[in-house]
Design a protein around this motif. Structure first.
Motif, PDB file in Angstrom:
ATOM      1  N   LEU A  48      18.732  17.410 106.896  1.00  0.00           N
ATOM      2  CA  LEU A  48      19.049  17.016 105.521  1.00  0.00           C
ATOM      3  C   LEU A  48      17.832  17.163 104.621  1.00  0.00           C
ATOM      4  CD1 LEU A  48      20.821  15.762 103.325  1.00  0.00           C
ATOM      5  CD2 LEU A  48      20.161  13.504 104.197  1.00  0.00           C
ATOM      6  N   ASN A  49      16.684  16.656 105.076  1.00  0.00           N
ATOM      7  CA  ASN A  49      15.469  16.729 104.262  1.00  0.00           C
ATOM      8  C   ASN A  49      15.102  18.168 103.925  1.00  0.00           C
ATOM      9  OD1 ASN A  49      15.230  13.954 104.340  1.00  0.00           O
ATOM     10  ND2 ASN A  49      13.677  13.931 105.942  1.00  0.00           N
ATOM     11  N   MET A  50      15.171  19.036 104.913  1.00  0.00           N
ATOM     12  CA  MET A  50      14.761  20.416 104.679  1.00  0.00           C
ATOM     13  C   MET A  50      15.747  21.163 103.790  1.00  0.00           C
ATOM     14  SD  MET A  50      11.855  20.527 106.054  1.00  0.00           S
ATOM     15  CE  MET A  50      11.780  18.804 105.493  1.00  0.00           C
ATOM     16  N   LEU A  51      17.031  20.887 103.935  1.00  0.00           N
ATOM     17  CA  LEU A  51      18.009  21.548 103.062  1.00  0.00           C
ATOM     18  C   LEU A  51      17.897  21.035 101.630  1.00  0.00           C
ATOM     19  CD1 LEU A  51      21.148  21.715 105.394  1.00  0.00           C
ATOM     20  CD2 LEU A  51      19.551  23.561 104.788  1.00  0.00           C
ATOM     21  N   VAL A  52      17.632  19.725 101.481  1.00  0.00           N
ATOM     22  CA  VAL A  52      17.425  19.186 100.135  1.00  0.00           C
ATOM     23  C   VAL A  52      16.238  19.873  99.474  1.00  0.00           C
ATOM     24  CG1 VAL A  52      16.672  17.141  98.850  1.00  0.00           C
ATOM     25  CG2 VAL A  52      18.508  16.940 100.524  1.00  0.00           C
ATOM     26  N   ALA A  53      15.127  19.983 100.218  1.00  0.00           N
ATOM     27  CA  ALA A  53      13.936  20.630  99.656  1.00  0.00           C
ATOM     28  C   ALA A  53      14.183  22.107  99.368  1.00  0.00           C
ATOM     29  CB  ALA A  53      12.757  20.460 100.625  1.00  0.00           C
ATOM     30  N   ASP A  54      14.854  22.782 100.289  1.00  0.00           N
ATOM     31  CA  ASP A  54      15.066  24.220 100.127  1.00  0.00           C
ATOM     32  C   ASP A  54      15.996  24.538  98.952  1.00  0.00           C
ATOM     33  OD1 ASP A  54      14.752  26.935 100.905  1.00  0.00           O
ATOM     34  OD2 ASP A  54      16.678  26.870 101.954  1.00  0.00           O
ATOM     35  N   GLU A  55      16.981  23.688  98.728  1.00  0.00           N
ATOM     36  CA  GLU A  55      17.995  23.968  97.718  1.00  0.00           C
ATOM     37  C   GLU A  55      17.687  23.352  96.355  1.00  0.00           C
ATOM     38  OE1 GLU A  55      21.628  22.637  99.447  1.00  0.00           O
ATOM     39  OE2 GLU A  55      21.522  24.061 101.132  1.00  0.00           O
ATOM     40  N   MET A  56      16.635  22.521  96.275  1.00  0.00           N
ATOM     41  CA  MET A  56      16.333  21.906  94.988  1.00  0.00           C
ATOM     42  C   MET A  56      15.966  22.984  93.965  1.00  0.00           C
ATOM     43  SD  MET A  56      12.629  20.138  95.938  1.00  0.00           S
ATOM     44  CE  MET A  56      12.080  19.766  94.269  1.00  0.00           C
ATOM     45  N   ALA A  57      16.530  22.839  92.775  1.00  0.00           N
ATOM     46  CA  ALA A  57      16.283  23.836  91.738  1.00  0.00           C
ATOM     47  C   ALA A  57      14.919  23.660  91.104  1.00  0.00           C
ATOM     48  CB  ALA A  57      17.379  23.749  90.668  1.00  0.00           C
ATOM     49  N   ALA A  58      14.479  22.407  90.992  1.00  0.00           N
ATOM     50  CA  ALA A  58      13.195  22.080  90.368  1.00  0.00           C
ATOM     51  C   ALA A  58      12.867  20.644  90.731  1.00  0.00           C
ATOM     52  CB  ALA A  58      13.277  22.241  88.844  1.00  0.00           C
TER      53      ALA A  58
END
Length: 575
Positions: free
Chosen positions: A62-72
């Motif tokens: 979850l943490n890595m997908l949140v970071a990877d997909e964050m737009a800004a």
């Protein structure tokens, strides 16, 4: 002072004389490198591999997908905790994609891509963990002698909980670094010249705000900063308090700008987190002692029994001797302990913000005892040796690091089951997740329904009993009485909490399981212990399984991540 005073004797001078700024910096760098080296050992634990696309840590995907997909930084979309760690991870991920340690491209397997993302987050944690040790050294070097500074940071360097979690791609260790820096800034507020105090108060507020923007409880640091300012300079208290407040707001907004840009999402997730900690985490902490008692156990596991006792004594001695820094430090510790003690969620990682202050307490006590003279130094030697030898205990940093440097039991169990079960059916007593042997590639996929869907698509021999009517249940006895797979596997995660609370479905299921299935193998500590006809007990029951589980360690939930026990049962042949 007499010429033969032990304090003036040559062997003690290096440990009692103040260090120059250059010497402090060089030692801090050396300590950082040593701490980083220890934290890199085992950093590859549980990484995605050919058998599974996700990490074995339940939060990392979850943490890595949140970071990877964050737009800004201001558009993260996930605010269960502050987003500074996600922003830092995103930067490292982008660098990894550019320079190659995060593989991309059409031919890149999913597990390779997620592995690169996860390692990016883990390197940040390891670096922040090592930097925390260096900051604690610099803080102790400012308030005690060299021996106290070295031993205090050494206690944190080998603290089992801090060592293990410094290898996880989570925000906890980053938050601890910022808390340690804030503690150093408190010391500066107390000791800088009057004309620099407001400036340092603003810098403290900035760091405290960034700590809160990583884990929200970091906001409690402001209480300590205000007390420090009041105790040393009441004439500038109003100006200094405003500086702390403005600095904290700026720091929080820098760390979590989504509080403005996505306020509705921030409010939703922030309120969810408050409710979650008040309600509990499923059955993980059901029927356990209050958080005040439970976190004492967590502190022992995270910091070590001897170091913890001496650290608390050291903080008490500092308060008694009216050291300026002691009261602000203790204020944060007490306020923070009350907050986590009242909560129903009691993960070990929740005590980590206390560890820098405990390291300071331990180092201060050692420094004070050392300055008393040669006979007192015997006590110091015993204390330091006891803390040092704690590394080699079964729950010490060396053994836990060895676990993380070897193959995880779930991966070993998966290979063993595939080799022995072949095309036979294999049953799960709960929805498969990080606790399960990865018998299908997406065992760590987000969402239980998504995992079950992936399981049915990838491997038709896997069974999770789902009733035709009503919700599916954990440890549903019908996995044994109706589904009757040839094999059933579960881990200590699935057994431990259900057994503790005597959950009715569990009791019935485990009793029926042990009546009709034989224990085929147990996996723990990098080995498979197969039960053959000569060594297998005539009747394996719940108590025997419990003893098997309890012989494995660690058993605290978020330390068990690195080494659960996996049990594998095979259906008994019928005559």
């Amino acid at each position: 002072m007499a010429a033969n005073s032990p304090i003036e004797s040559p062997p003690l001078k290096p440990f009692l004389n103040p260090l120059s700024g250059r010497a402090r910096a060089l030692l801090a760098i050396a300590i950082f490198l040593i701490a980083l080296g220890l934290r890199i050992v085992g950093i590859g634990w549980g990484m995605p591999n050919e058998m599974r696309n996700q990490s074995l840590h339940p939060d990392e995907t979850l943490n890595m997908l949140v970071a990877d997909e964050m737009a800004a930084p201001w558009h993260v979309g996930f605010y269960n905790y502050g987003t500074l760690y996600f922003t830092a991870t995103k930067i490292v991920m982008q660098m990894g994609k550019a320079y190659g340690w995060v593989p991309t491209g059409e031919t890149t397997a999913e597990w390779q891509y997620l592995g690169g993302l996860t390692m990016s987050g883990r390197v940040i944690s390891a670096t922040c963990g090592a930097a925390t040790i260096a900051v604690v050294f610099l803080l102790l070097a400012s308030l005690t002698n060299l021996l106290g500074a070295i031993t205090g940071c050494f206690a944190l360097l080998i603290a089992p909980g801090h060592v293990v979690h410094s290898r996880f791609a989570t925000s906890d260790i980053t938050a601890v670094l910022l808390i340690a820096i804030a503690a150093f800034m408190i010391w500066r507020i107390l000791h800088v010249p009057e004309e620099q105090r407001v400036k340092n108060a603003a810098l403290f507020g900035l760091v405290a705000g960034m700590a809160a923007g990583t884990k929200y409880t970091g906001a409690l640091l402001i209480l300590s900063g205000l007390w420090a300012l009041w105790s040393v300079d009441r004439g500038q208290f109003v100006r200094g308090s405003c500086a702390i407040g403005i600095g904290a707001i700026v720091g929080f907004l820098l760390a979590t700008p989504g509080v403005i840009a996505q306020f509705s999402l921030f409010r939703r997730d922030f309120l969810y987190e408050i409710a979650h900690t008040a309600e509990g985490h499923g059955i993980v902490f059901a029927n356990t002692p209050s958080g005040f008692a439970y976190h004492l156990v967590n502190l022992v596991a995270a910091f070590g029994m001897v170091a913890l006792v001496l650290a608390v004594i050291g903080l008490g001695v500092a308060v008694f001797k009216r050291e300026k820094w002691a009261i602000p430090f203790v204020i944060f510790c007490v306020a923070y302990f009350i907050v986590i003690g009242r909560a129903e969620v009691k993960f070990l990682r929740y005590v980590f913000p206390l560890l820098p202050f405990l390291a300071v307490g331990f180092g201060y006590l050692v420094g004070q005892i050392h300055a008393k003279g040669k006979y007192w130094r015997i006590l110091n030697m015993v204390a330091i040796l006891a803390v040092g030898f704690s590394m080699r205990t079964e729950n010490g940093a060396i053994r836990l690091s060895a676990f993380m440097a070897t193959e995880d039991p779930r991966d070993i169990a998966a290979r063993w089951i595939k080799s022995n079960a072949q095309e036979q059916t294999i049953g799960f007593v709960m929805d498969p997740w990080f606790w399960s042997p990865p018998l299908f590639a997406n065992t760590g996929l987000l969402g239980a329904d998504n995992r079950l869907r992936a399981m049915h698509e990838e491997n038709h021999s896997l069974i999770r009993y789902i009733p035709s009517e009503g919700p599916r249940k954990e440890w549903d006895p019908r996995i044994v009485t109706v589904a009757q797979p040839e094999w059933i596997t579960f881990s200590s995660f699935e057994f431990y909490d259900h057994d503790r609370i005597n959950q009715p479905d569990f009791v019935e299921c485990i009793d029926r399981l042990t009546e009709t299935y034989d224990l085929a193998a147990v996996v723990w500590g990098g080995s498979v212990y197969e039960a053959d006809n000569e060594t297998r007990p005539s009747q394996v029951d719940r108590a025997i399984v419990r003893n098997i589980i309890l012989r494995g360690y660690p058993l605290l939930h978020d330390m068990m991540y690195i080494q659960p026990t996996v049990c594998i049962f095979r259906k008994r042949p019928t005559n």
